[in-house]
Structures are given as structure tokens and as C-alpha cells.
Design an enzyme around this catalytic site. Structure first.
Site: not given
Length: 988
Positions: A54, A56, A428, A178
Site C-alpha cells: 500500500h 500512499d 486519501h 485505506d
């Protein structure tokens, strides 16, 4: 829909089919997607291990820092090394799998690779061993993003994957592991983009427990009340461990779990213990899911920099666990992907619980509601919204101005920079406001660079369309009355570009120093105008960035997808008389609205619609909630960037009275209210407006008392709401909310304020049988109705503690004001209408706030040869139709999206099918061919097929059989429908 005889447009199909030109991998047909899925064991519990990372797109570090592995003192993370390592490890064993999500990072990495590496990666993709999931430029937030920006960022990422890898690069599963709550409109968009399923990790803790008991962690989400099922139906799976591996099975270099020690000659041999723990974990997980297939996410934040650690241990895990089958074990472990797991769920031919609401608000414990980020970083949220508006204008003018808009008299302009900056901003931890401060600055810097390139493109295009290459100024500080050209010029010209497909009327407020001006429109007709004093609050806010004493106010009009030109000349330059003392009783009124104020307090007291003869009592004031410091008896959870947790259920009023000044003339009426040194507002009514404007200014928020503050405005009305209120979902469909209630489960409410907050992206309203009060916002914010008849909106937050969700610093913005704190200004628009006609007003009003006219200024009078007015459309589109996308796709092709902007049954006048003729759309762009595409523009609509799913209640919905379009060129839109076309064009 394809035009008859349009053979040339078929050539455009190549961009959907091509793998990488010049990189043949082998002569075998690609076996990606569902065809590449490994075999499973029907009589066993199949455990699908999904190796993933994951990544970001900015959070604790900037995008660049994350990609390169810089500033590892903040967080150890380097995306380029993850991709390097994974590609190397995938080549060692054909059974290994890996999924990747964020196209923004993969795009960077791909550009840096040599041809040999590109060949290898293409082969891995073609064999389904490296699979792209979700595929947008980022994994977007779902609460604070506008649907148009989400569609754009998804299109950007999906097109890159299509252009690079062809059909094998097309994701089949949406993956939002997420984001902090999930919007129904996002599910609807994913369904319309052709995704077969959607997986996420975060779910309200009460909802999760109920679903575990009922085996409803996998469900069918019916994400639209207007689109016929299964158009917006989306299979949705909730992952068992968020997006982390099960306890005891994390083998990244950042983890502390023990590796599998499988040398029996060593004392610390642990294969038996690992196998038994895994079997127990798998059996426990299987108890809360319906089928004999379960999924385990093997990875987490920025993991796999050293992929060998993961794969070496997972290889062993698979070998040793499956080795137990000889002794009677019924557990089968395999490398897999979310799409392969989804395929097995589909093959189970089961039925699934049906959900029609959304997943807001999200809480991970009784006092931990993630509802603060709906408002966090309000200035960044506004800048992102303005940037979206400029991007759409930039895209449109690139098409209307033709090739010369990209390289013209003002240099090379481009929409690419803004498109990528906006793609990153949807992340996000970006527009959500949940990043570190230095990362927020980086997001803003990227958007500012996008503005620079877009403004060059706009100038080039307007030079082409107008025939004038005069240098233009763009005044980005008009909200604080700053524009050097208008402040100093005695004669100037203003162009108003309208990005909407309908004509607009708009009031402008220009900073000036004269006391009287002549304003004429494109036909040379005089335009009524007025000059008013700039408020003290504005003078303080702008500081030394501007020197205007006054504002010139007048109404402008602009044609659809076009511009109109206004000439402004100074007539008189003398001091304005001081503003008169307020009269009592105080009233503002035009032919549409009447607004009254309490003379004793200076506050609003009533609002009346003179057209419909409606009137309500209405008061408005500003309050704050003291933010919890996390030191009370119930919980140690403080308010922070993510979490809203007031330390009392009753907000503190900033002032019971407001000092007021008034402005009244034939163009604009204002009541200027000062509530405190850090809160002021202008209540404004323009002469031809059907809405009341509230321009609020808040900050610096004081914190000398040692408490953070969550600042709200609250509208208290005589409307009888009975606990109900309404909020939009990403700017599109509206959802009914009910205080202290969830449609899906019986709520135990532990936070009566934060637990009733919802995101609003463009509007919220309250209503009864007689009246509807709608508030249209200029950015994403949090809102609620805590008391019947009331609607409150959180405007600003300043906090002194971190909320222990990873960001590691308090949300304490300073900005231009220095350490004193950030000052934020914004607008709310209020309408009062009958409920059955309210959408006719708030729908176009909200679109007008999202796509605002772009003003540009030139010194002096326009040249005689200048074209003063232009429309890019042959005629305005019908009121129900919104022109969502006009964007240059290739040198002779344009991407077009048409949207029906009303819900089914929402409006008697406009909630009806409407037809648009594509050939009669543009005035200067000739449409030669058109082919319909999916919403994400990465596959032809005629070839889009999705897995079908059966709800446990009722029967499976057959694909809707929509009536054929009236002709090859005429397309019909039903309520809430978006149709996407690739147009082959000839541009002048």
C-alpha cells in the site's frame, strides 16, 4: 453507439488493444485476467494469499520522497525499490503473484526502465503474475472528493495502463483498502467503469461485528436509486485484517514476526508451530465468510522493498501447509489476486446481502469517529476545488482553440501538469487534509505549477478564439480583493469564460480605487454597477498584498462553453461617503428573496421566498466545539486531523450579537457582521439572485486557553425535520440521514456530535412538507443536524494534539498569518424552495460552484478586431444535461462525457430522459465519428461485460434493456446517467 460508416474511428481502437510497441514478449496469447487464475480445490478451504503493497501518494512524506526513498528519518519507504525488488522475485517462480495499485508511482518507475526490463514486466502482466488493481492515479479519498475529479484521476491512471499493456493492464477489481469510510457514489462510479468487484478494509466497528456474526462481510452494494440494476450494482468485500497480514505472518523487513525456520537440525525449528497457527487462523476466518474461499492480504504500507523476505517465507508457508493435506488437512493455500478470489466467489453461485446506503461515518472504537477530516485543511480543500474548475476550463479550451492552444503566442501550455497534480490531490491523505504540513505544502505547490501551465494554454486559446494576443492577467486573490491590474488601471477589459454548457449570470467584485466606473458588455450596452467600500476584515486579511479601497460590483453573463468581454473605464475618483448607520428594523430584499435581521443582535431572523410566498424563521451564528485532549474518563482519544471528538455536546457560542455595517444600492445589499476579532461574515444579496450568500472569514483561531477548536456555523430554522437531514454523495446523488441511526444496524451511539457528522461535497439540506432550506458549499466540509430544524457545518479546525492515527503532528495550520494561525474565507449559498422543486435550484447552483467562470484581464480597451463573444456550442444543452468532460484525447479525437444531473423522481420538470445530438453539439469542432466507452474510458461500452451477482433478497437483476438511441448521432440520457464517448473530430 457508433456512427454508420465511421470506419476511421475503428483505428482508435488500437490504443485499447496495444501492448507495448516494440516489446514483443513471446508468441503466446496473453492469459491474463481470470484466465490466469490458479486452480483451487473445490472440497477444501482455499486460502488466497495476496501479496501487495500500500503506497500512499503522499502522507508523511511527499510523493517524490516516497518514490525515491528520501527522508527515511520520517518513514522508511522507497517505492522505486519495491517495484525493482518485486519484479526480480516474480521471475523466480511462475506461481508467484503480486498486485499493484497506484498508477502515479508505476508511471514514474516505468519511464525510468530500460527496454529489457519493460519486456520482462510486460510478460509478467500478460501472464497475470503482476496484476494492476484499481488502477487510478491514486487510491482516492471517498468523503472529500468531487465525482468529476475522481473520474478524471481514474481515467488518467487507466489510460496509462491501457496504452502501456493493452487489455492485460485493465483492472477488474476496485481496491480501496485505506480510505476512512466509503461513499455510495464511488461504488456507482466503479460499477459504471466496468469493475466486477470492490474490496476495502475500513468498516465501522459496530457494523463489522454485526456482519461477522451474520456472515455478511461480502455483499452486493446497490449504489444508485436512479440507475436501473445492475448498472450500479457492485459486489463488495470487506477484508478480514484491514489490509495487513494475519497476526504472526508479516515477513517484511519492517516486521518483527519470526521467519519460518525449517531446518530440522536447528533448535529453533518452528514449521509445526507456524503451520498450526496458520491453520487455526484460516479456520477462524472461514467462520465469518460464506464460501470455502478466504482472502489474506500479505503486505502493508510500503512493504516489499526486499521482496525476497516475503516470497521466501510465503513459498515455505504454502509448501508446508499444503503438505498437511496428505495427513487429512482440508486447507489449500495458494498465491492469488483479488480478481482470482472474486472469480471463485462468483463461481460459488451464492446470494449476497443487499446494501443501499453508504459506509459513513466510520468509527474504529466507541469514541473514535473519523469525521474531522471532512473539514480538515479547509484552505487546501478550496484550492483543490478551484483547481478542478481551472482544469476543466483548460481541457475545454485546449479542444476549442485547437493545436495552437498548446503552442501559441504565450509559449507552450499544457493541461498535463494540472491533470497529474489533481490526480495526486485526490489521494486519501491529500484533499482529505490528513497529511503532514510539509506534504500539504507540496500538494499545493503541484497544483500551483498546474495553474501556471494551464493559464498559458488558456491565454493561447483565447488568443486564437478572440483574435487578440494581448497579455492577460489572472487575479487569483479576488476573494480577498487583490488584483494589481484592476487596482491601478483607469481602463481595462475583462473576459469571462463559462465552462458550463448553459448560459450563466454571475456577479463579480473587483478591487478598485475609483468611486465610479462605466461598464459595457460585448454589444457595447451599459451594465449597471456599483462601487462599495472594502470591509475592514478584508483589508486586514489581505495585508500588504493589495491596496484597493473599494470594490466594483456588477453582473456578468457568458454563453455556454464560451466567453464574453466587458470593458471597464474609470469615471470618477473621489472618496466614497462613509457607510450609513444601520436602520432598524433591518431588511434586505430583491424580487426573489427577503431577509430580515434582529435589530437587537444583528443576526439573521427570517428568510422569505417572494416567488413561492414561503417564509421561515431562520437564525445563524458561529460556535466552536472544544476539542478533546484525550484526558477524560471515557477515553483517551483526542481530536486530530482524522478524528472529531468534542469534549462536550454543547458548542460554545462565539458571540450572541454581531456588530454590523450595511451596504445597500441597486446592485448589491450587504450586512457585514463582526462576531469577534477572529470571526466575521458578509450576508450578501445581489439584485438578480435567488440565493442568499454568506461569506464567512474565520481565523486565526485562538488557542491560548490550551484547547483546540472545531468551528461551526449553525442555521436554526422553523422547519420541522424530525431528526432527518440530507447530504450529497461526492456531489451527485443525495442520501437521507437520520440522527443517531444507521440503516444497516442498530447503532449504539457513544458520540452524539461526531457520530452524527457526514461529509458534504457540494450541498446539504433540511426539509419538511412545506419548505426546504438548502446550503450549497464551495468546498468539502462536514455537516450535521444535531437539533431538529437545525443544520450545522464545520468550517475550520485548529487542534493541539495528534489523534494517534499515524500523521504524528497536530492539525495546527499557520499560513500567511504566521504563528497566530491560518485565516480561511469561504461562501455558503442558501436557498428556500418548496421540496418538490428544490432540485431545480440546488442542482445547477451546485454545478455553478464547482465550475466557476474564469476571469482574465487585459490593460486598456479591446482592439477593434477582437472577437468579444464566443460560444463553443451551437446551442445550450437542455437544463437536465451537464457537460462533464470535454478533453483532447489524441490529435484528432476528443473525450466527451454527458451527464444527466437529476435523480429519478427528483424533479417533475427535469427527471425525464433527454436526447442530445452529438453532431449539433460544437460550433467550431466538427464531429466525424463517435464510439461509446465505459465511464473510465478504457474499454468500448459494447464490449464491456461484468460478472452478475444475486442479492439474497429478491432476484438477480437482468441487464437493463435500454431503448435504442433515436439515431446514430442522437444519444439519450436517463436520470443520473453518464455517457462517455470518444469523438473523432476535425478542429478548425
Amino acid at each position: 453507439m457508433a456512427a454508420h460508416g465511421n470506419t476511421a474511428v475503428l483505428v482508435l481502437f488500437s490504443f485499447l488493444q496495444v501492448c507495448v510497441s516494440g516489446f514483443p514478449t513471446n508468441n503466446r496469447e496473453p492469459v491474463c485476467g481470470y484466465k490466469s487464475c490458479p486452480a483451487t480445490q473445490p472440497s477444501m478451504l482455499n486460502v488466497h494469499l495476496v501479496p501487495h503493497t500500500h503506497d500512499d501518494v503522499g502522507w508523511l512524506k511527499t510523493v517524490d520522497q516516497y518514490y525515491y526513498g528520501d527522508r527515511n528519518d520520517i518513514q522508511h519507504a522507497g517505492v522505486q525499490y519495491i517495484l525493482d525488488s518485486v519484479v526480480e522475485e516474480l521471475q523466480k517462480d511462475p506461481t508467484r503473484r503480486f498486485i499493484y495499485v497506484e498508477s502515479a508511482f508505476f508511471y514514474r518507475w516505468w519511464k525510468q526502465q530500460k527496454q529489457a526490463t519493460r519486456r520482462i514486466v510486460t510478460q509478467l502482466v500478460n501472464e497475470g503474475r503482476l496484476e494492476f488493481i484499481n488502477g487510478g492515479w491514486c487510491m482516492s479519498d471517498e468523503a472529500t472528493t468531487h465525482y468529476s475529479a475522481v473520474i478524471d484521476q481514474m481515467t488518467l491512471g487507466l489510460r496509462f495502463l491501457n496504452d502501456t499493456f493493452g487489455p492485460c493492464g485493465r483492472p477488474r477489481v476496485a481496491w480501496h483498502i485505506d480510505p476512512f469510510g466509503h461513499a455510495r457514489e464511488h461504488a456507482s462510479m466503479f460499477a459504471q467503469m466496468g469493475y466486477d468487484g470492490f474490496f476495502f478494509g475500513r468498516l465501522d466497528y459496530q457494523d463489522r461485528e454485526r456482519r461477522k456474526k451474520a456472515k455478511e462481510l461480502e455483499l452486493l452494494w446497490r449504489a444508485s436509486e436512479s440507475l436501473s440494476p445492475p448498472t450500479a450494482d457492485l459486489f463488495t468485500g470487506i477484508l478480514p485484517n484491514g489490509y495487513n497480514p494475519p497476526d504472526g505472518f508479516c515477513w517484511d523487513q519492517s516486521c518483527t514476526d519470526s521467519p519460518i525456520r525449517d531446518d530440522p537440525d536447528l533448535e529453533d525449528f518452528n514449521v509445526h508451530d507456524v503451520v498450526q497457527l496458520f491453520l487455526e487462523t484460516a479456520h477462524n476466518q472461514s467462520k465469518i465468510y460464506k464460501t470455502n474461499h478466504i482472502i489474506m492480504t500479505m503486505g502493508s504500507d510500503f512493504q516489499y522493498e526486499n521482496a525476497n523476505l516475503w516470497y521466501k517465507n510465503m513459498d515455505k508457508l504454502i509448501r508446508y501447509v499444503n503438505g498437511q493435506q496428505a495427513a487429512g488437512s482440508k486447507v489449500n493455500v495458494l498465491y492469488s489476486t483479488p480478481s482470482c478470489y472474486l472469480q471463485e466467489l462468483h463461481r460459488a453461485n451464492s446470494t449476497w446481502a443487499l446494501k443501499t446506503d453508504d459506509f459513513f461515518p466510520y468509527a474504529d472504537d466507541a469514541h473514535d469517529f473519523w469525521t474531522g477530516y471532512f473539514t480538515s485543511r479547509p484552505a487546501l480543500k478550496r484550492y483543490e476545488r478551484q483547481s478542478n474548475s481551472l482544469l476543466q476550463t483548460c481541457n475545454q479550451l485546449e479542444v476549442l482553440g485547437g493545436p495552437r492552444s498548446r503552442s501559441g503566442p504565450f509559449g507552450k501550455g499544457s493541461s498535463d501538469f494540472m491533470r497529474r497534480a489533481m490526480g495526486v490531490a485526490q489521494h486519501h491523505d491529500a484533499v482529505s487534509g490528513t497529511e503532514k504540513q510539509h506534504v500539504a505544502y507540496d500538494y499545493a505547490r503541484r497544483l500551483a505549477t498546474g495553474w501556471d501551465y494551464c493559464q498559458i494554454l488558456v491565454m493561447n486559446s483565447l488568443a486564437v478564439l478572440s483574435g487578440s494576443d494581448d497579455m492577460r492577467a489572472f487575479c487569483e486573490g479576488l476573494n480577498i480583493s487583490v488584483c494589481p491590474l484592476t487596482e491601478s488601471s483607469k481602463m481595462f477589459t475583462m473576459s469571462v469564460y463559462n465552462p458550463l454548457a448553459h448560459p450563466i449570470s454571475w456577479y463579480v467584485h473587483l478591487p478598485v480605487n475609483g468611486s465610479a466606473y462605466s461598464v459595457t458588455d460585448a454589444q457595447g450596452k451599459p451594465v449597471a454597477s456599483a462601487v462599495i467600500h472594502i470591509s475592514k476584515a478584508t483589508q486586514v486579511l489581505r495585508g500588504d498584498r493589495g491596496f484597493a479601497q473599494n470594490e466594483l460590483v456588477f453582473q456578468v453573463q457568458a454563453p455556454p462553453l464560451g466567453y464574453s468581454t466587458y470593458s471597464i473605464s474609470l469615471l470618477q475618483n473621489r472618496p466614497l461617503p462613509p457607510p450609513p448607520r444601520p436602520k432598524a428594523p433591518l431588511t434586505m430584499q430583491n424580487k426573489y428573496l427577503k431577509v430580515t435581521f434582529d435589530p437587537a443582535t444583528g443576526l439573521l431572523s427570517s428568510l422569505s421566498n417572494l416567488e413561492t410566498k414561503q417564509s421561515i424563521q431562520l437564525s445563524q451564528n458561529f460556535y466552536w466545539y472544544n476539542a478533546s485532549a484525550g484526558n477524560n474518563e471515557e477515553s483517551n482519544q483526542p481530536s486530530g486531523a482524522y478524528i472529531f471528538r468534542p469534549n462536550t455536546s454543547t458548542p460554545f457560542i462565539i458571540s450572541k450579537t454581531a456588530k454590523i455595517q450595511t451596504v445597500q444600492n441597486g446592485v448589491v445589499q450587504e450586512v457585514r457582521q463582526v462576531f469577534s476579532p477572529w470571526v466575521s461574515q458578509v450576508v450578501r444579496l445581489h439584485e438578480e439572485s435567488r440565493e442568499l450568500e454568506l461569506e464567512w472569514t474565520i481565523g486565526p483561531v485562538p488557542f491560548q486557553d490550551g484547547l483546540g477548536k472545531e468551528v461551526i456555523t449553525r442555521l436554526d430554522s422553523s422547519i420541522k425535520t424530525a431528526g432527518y437531514f440530507y447530504t450529497d454523495s461526492n456531489g451527485r446523488e443525495v442520501l437521507e440521514r437520520r440522527r443517531d441511526y444507521r440503516p444497516t444496524w442498530k447503532l449504539i451511539q457513544s458520540e452524539p456530535i461526531a457520530g452524527n457528522y457526514y461529509p458534504i461535497n457540494s450541498r446539504a439540506y433540511i426539509k419538511d412538507k412545506e419548505a426546504q432550506l438548502t446550503v450549497v458549499t464551495d468546498r468539502s466540509q462536514g455537516a450535521s443536524s444535531i437539533v431538529d430544524g437545525s443544520l450545522e457545518i464545520m468550517l475550520h479546525r485548529r487542534l493541539l494534539y495528534d489523534d494517534v492515527r499515524g500523521v504524528g503532528e497536530p492539525l495546527n495550520e499557520t499560513g500567511e498569518a504566521g504563528p497566530e494561525g491560518l485565516v480561511v474565507r469561504g461562501r455558503l449559498l442558501l436557498t428556500l424552495t418548496p421540496p418538490d422543486t428544490a432540485a431545480n435550484t440546488h442542482r445547477p447552483l451546485a454545478q455553478g460552484q464547482v465550475l466557476q467562470p474564469l476571469l482574465s484581464f487585459t490593460e486598456g480597451a479591446p482592439k477593434p478586431s477582437t472577437r468579444l463573444q464566443f460560444s463553443g456550442l451551437q446551442a445550450a444543452l437542455p437544463p437536465a444535461v451537464h457537460l462533464l468532460t470535454v478533453s483532447q484525447w489524441d490529435y484528432d479525437s476528443v473525450l466527451l462525457r454527458l451527464e444527466h444531473q437529476y435523480q429519478s423522481g427528483e424533479s417533475k420538470a427535469f427527471s425525464q430522459p433527454v436526447t442530445v445530438n452529438l453532431q449539433k453539439l460544437f460550433s467550431q469542432v466538427e464531429v466525424l465519428g463517435a464510439t461509446e466507452m465505459s465511464l473510465g474510458a478504457n474499454q468500448w461500452k459494447s464490449e464491456m461485460s461484468r460478472l452478475d451477482w444475486r442479492p439474497s433478497t429478491g432476484t438477480a437483476a437482468p441487464p437493463p434493456k435500454r431503448p435504442a438511441d433515436p439515431s446514430p448521432w442522437e444519444v439519450t440520457l436517463n436520470p443520473m446517467e453518464i455517457r462517455t464517448f470518444l469523438l473523432r473530430v476535425r478542429q478548425s
